[in-house]
Scaffold this motif. Structure first.
Motif, PDB file in Angstrom:
ATOM      1  N   TYR A  10      20.445  23.168 -42.786  1.00 49.26           N
ATOM      2  CA  TYR A  10      21.729  22.489 -42.939  1.00 49.26           C
ATOM      3  C   TYR A  10      22.480  23.028 -44.156  1.00 49.26           C
ATOM      4  O   TYR A  10      23.693  23.246 -44.109  1.00 49.26           O
ATOM      5  N   SER A  61      22.808  21.101 -34.869  1.00 52.74           N
ATOM      6  CA  SER A  61      21.390  20.759 -34.875  1.00 52.74           C
ATOM      7  C   SER A  61      21.263  19.250 -34.986  1.00 52.74           C
ATOM      8  O   SER A  61      21.704  18.658 -35.977  1.00 52.74           O
ATOM      9  N   GLY A  62      20.672  18.640 -33.970  1.00 52.20           N
ATOM     10  CA  GLY A  62      20.571  17.188 -33.916  1.00 52.20           C
ATOM     11  C   GLY A  62      19.224  16.684 -34.420  1.00 52.20           C
ATOM     12  O   GLY A  62      18.180  17.329 -34.222  1.00 52.20           O
ATOM     13  N   ARG A  63      19.261  15.557 -35.069  1.00 55.37           N
ATOM     14  CA  ARG A  63      18.033  14.899 -35.535  1.00 55.37           C
ATOM     15  C   ARG A  63      17.229  14.381 -34.344  1.00 55.37           C
ATOM     16  O   ARG A  63      17.773  14.177 -33.258  1.00 55.37           O
ATOM     17  N   TYR A 108      15.079  21.660 -41.249  1.00 57.65           N
ATOM     18  CA  TYR A 108      16.538  21.778 -41.139  1.00 57.65           C
ATOM     19  C   TYR A 108      17.251  20.895 -42.150  1.00 57.65           C
ATOM     20  O   TYR A 108      18.104  21.362 -42.911  1.00 57.65           O
ATOM     21  N   ASP A 112      14.793  14.219 -44.093  1.00 62.34           N
ATOM     22  CA  ASP A 112      14.857  13.506 -42.806  1.00 62.34           C
ATOM     23  C   ASP A 112      13.433  13.179 -42.358  1.00 62.34           C
ATOM     24  O   ASP A 112      12.866  13.837 -41.479  1.00 62.34           O
ATOM     25  N   SER A 140      12.533  12.345 -38.657  1.00 60.65           N
ATOM     26  CA  SER A 140      12.498  13.518 -37.771  1.00 60.65           C
ATOM     27  C   SER A 140      11.434  14.508 -38.210  1.00 60.65           C
ATOM     28  O   SER A 140      11.310  15.593 -37.599  1.00 60.65           O
ATOM     29  N   ALA A 184      14.671  19.479 -36.302  1.00 63.81           N
ATOM     30  CA  ALA A 184      15.922  19.204 -35.597  1.00 63.81           C
ATOM     31  C   ALA A 184      15.947  20.071 -34.341  1.00 63.81           C
ATOM     32  O   ALA A 184      15.117  20.962 -34.157  1.00 63.81           O
TER      33      ALA A 184
END
Length: 508
Positions: A82, A140-142, A189, A193, A196, A200
């Protein structure tokens, strides 16, 4: 408990929204420290790309947002974090000349979830991607539920189960339901987080309207105009009389700006009158002697009237065999032959016609098309193979003597339009031809058929001519609507085939 709201507004983010934006972000990411953007970051985004920053307001309060930058395709799809894709939150990676709309944040305040506000933000992003002529949306999604399964599933296995709806993930499930497709797993990523496990999923949504580059001339057309010729069988003194009648119709449909002129099957049959004293098999061979001259004349008409001509069909003699063929005469002067593959018992018995053995599509300045002659349309394999090659419009010149025969052609043509998600145009001969054996009566109704979905007529019929009357039918068809259908239709027939159970292929 869901908030009751009186007014919802979607608009571009303004710096005056920052305090409300920050408050909603904190609520949206309760399990993440420092989960909000600093005001300086928002100022920088608005400076670089104000069109890409969106907010949802409920009763004038910011309750959701979607933030984006534009990056190069190379940067979007390579492995990155990120921090890297945002250039450590400075957004120096933003590139006005890039091809990809990269999503850096989407959220909705938890009290306002369940109202499909997130879907509105995603739809607005898609619309922006199309308006800016960008190639795709990437982000890029969690996967915030992954921590619950990390001891038994690796990220790839978890994503597959969510994709199959065997597991639910509040972020990934939503993204998949909005037509985004997984590309790869991204490790480390987003720092911090924990839910996750720092993983991601890189996802993308392709813009089907993307154009590689702008053109000043020869721009690919979306709306294609078809000119269908419902040809009256009549006595013709000679070949010049046939050309005169054909030119009349070509002139007429080209005068309305048609991109294609479609003639019927065996519309040249009146020229057989001079050979009616011969057997049907010998008469058809005599008619075949005109075919080269007709092809040449159609090529001239295609150039002079700036129109692509599908010359119906006519007999063609080759190595002692008679084939039922036609020609695609493009307006650039080039031409290609197509042959009828399935021959009716009547054609075999009376004329000794031999079936062709080539299944093909044709490239034109209006996209890829297919052509099948009459009886061929009653065999779904042909047009399905053409659809697999990218056909958008199927042309069907036909000749039927009775309403029963026409009904077979019509309903099979409609089925081909639905099952192959394409347009189907049919044109036939009408009237009587008493001085030619085996060609006494004809019945026809030219038509254009469509798939059956909300963007098309409810009965799947774009337009129909008056039955058994000489006339033309001018019809517009929109290829962009087909693209939308292929990706977002109520049903997606071409995509939902079970290739794991069955396959269709050409043998040669």
């Amino acid at each position: 408990m869901r908030q009751e709201i009186k007014k919802v507004e979607l608009r571009n983010l303004q710096i005056e929204d920052y305090k409300q934006l920050k408050k909603s972000m904190i609520e949206a990411y309760p399990d993440m420290e420092n989960s909000y953007w600093d005001e300086k970051h928002i100022e920088k985004l608005l400076e670089k790309f104000p069109e890409g920053q969106l907010v949802i307001l409920a009763d004038d309060i910011v309750v959701g947002s979607a933030l984006s930058i534009i990056v190069s395709e190379k940067n979007a799809y390579k492995v990155h974090t990120y921090k890297e894709i945002t250039s450590n939150y400075t957004f120096k990676t933003h590139n006005d000349d890039g091809e990809i709309l990269y999503g850096i944040d989407v959220f909705v305040h938890p009290k306002y979830r369940g109202l499909r506000l997130g879907r509105r933000l995603y739809d607005a992003r898609k619309e922006l991607c199309e308006q800016l002529n960008l190639k795709a949306i990437v982000f890029s999604g969690r996967i915030p539920n992954y921590a619950q399964y990390a001891n038994e599933l690796n990220p790839k296995e978890y994503i597959e189960k969510v994709n199959k709806r065997e597991l639910f993930d509040p972020v990934l499930t939503f993204q998949l339901s909005n037509d985004f497709q997984p590309v790869r797993v991204m490790r480390n990523y987003l720092e911090g987080d924990k839910s996750s496990q720092d993983f991601a999923v890189l996802l993308d949504w392709n813009n089907i309207y993307y154009e590689e580059k702008k053109k000043l001339i020869n721009v690919d057309k979306s709306v294609i105009r078809l000119g269908l010729i419902q040809w009256q069988m009549r006595s013709l003194g000679n070949l010049e009389a046939l050309f005169e009648q054909a030119e009349f119709f070509i002139d007429a449909v080209s005068g309305y700006g048609s991109d294609f002129a479609l003639f019927p099957e065996l519309f040249t049959a009146p020229l057989m009158a001079d050979y009616n004293h011969l057997s049907e098999a010998e008469a058809i061979k005599e008619l075949a002697k005109y075919t080269d001259a007709i092809k040449k004349k159609m090529q001239e008409f295609a150039i002079s009237y700036n129109i692509n001509i599908i010359s119906g069909s006519m007999p063609y003699l080759e190595n002692g065999h008679v084939y039922n063929v036609g020609f695609l005469c493009r307006r650039d002067g080039t031409s290609e032959m197509y042959r009828k593959i399935h021959i009716t018992p009547n054609e075999v018995f009376h004329w000794g016609i031999t079936g062709g053995d080539v299944i093909q599509t044709f490239d034109t300045d209006c996209g890829k098309i297919g052509i099948v002659i009459c009886y061929d349309v009653e065999f779904p394999e042909l047009s399905r193979l053409m659809a697999d090659q990218g056909m958008n419009i199927l042309f069907v010149p036909f000749l039927t003597d009775t309403q029963n025969g026409y009904t077979r052609v019509k309903h099979c043509a409609q089925a081909r339009a639905i099952e192959n998600e394409c347009y189907v145009a049919i044109a036939g001969c009408v009237g009587n031809l008493p001085k030619v054996n085996n060609m006494d009566i004809q019945y026809a109704q030219a038509a254009v058929f469509t798939p059956s979905d909300f963007a098309f007529p409810s009965n799947g019929i774009k337009a129909e001519a008056t039955p058994n009357t000489e006339m033309t039918l001018i019809v517009d068809v929109d290829l962009d609507v087909l693209k939308e259908l292929h990706e977002h239709g109520s049903v997606q027939i071409m995509k939902d085939r079970r290739h794991d159970l069955y396959q269709l292929k050409k043998l040669k």
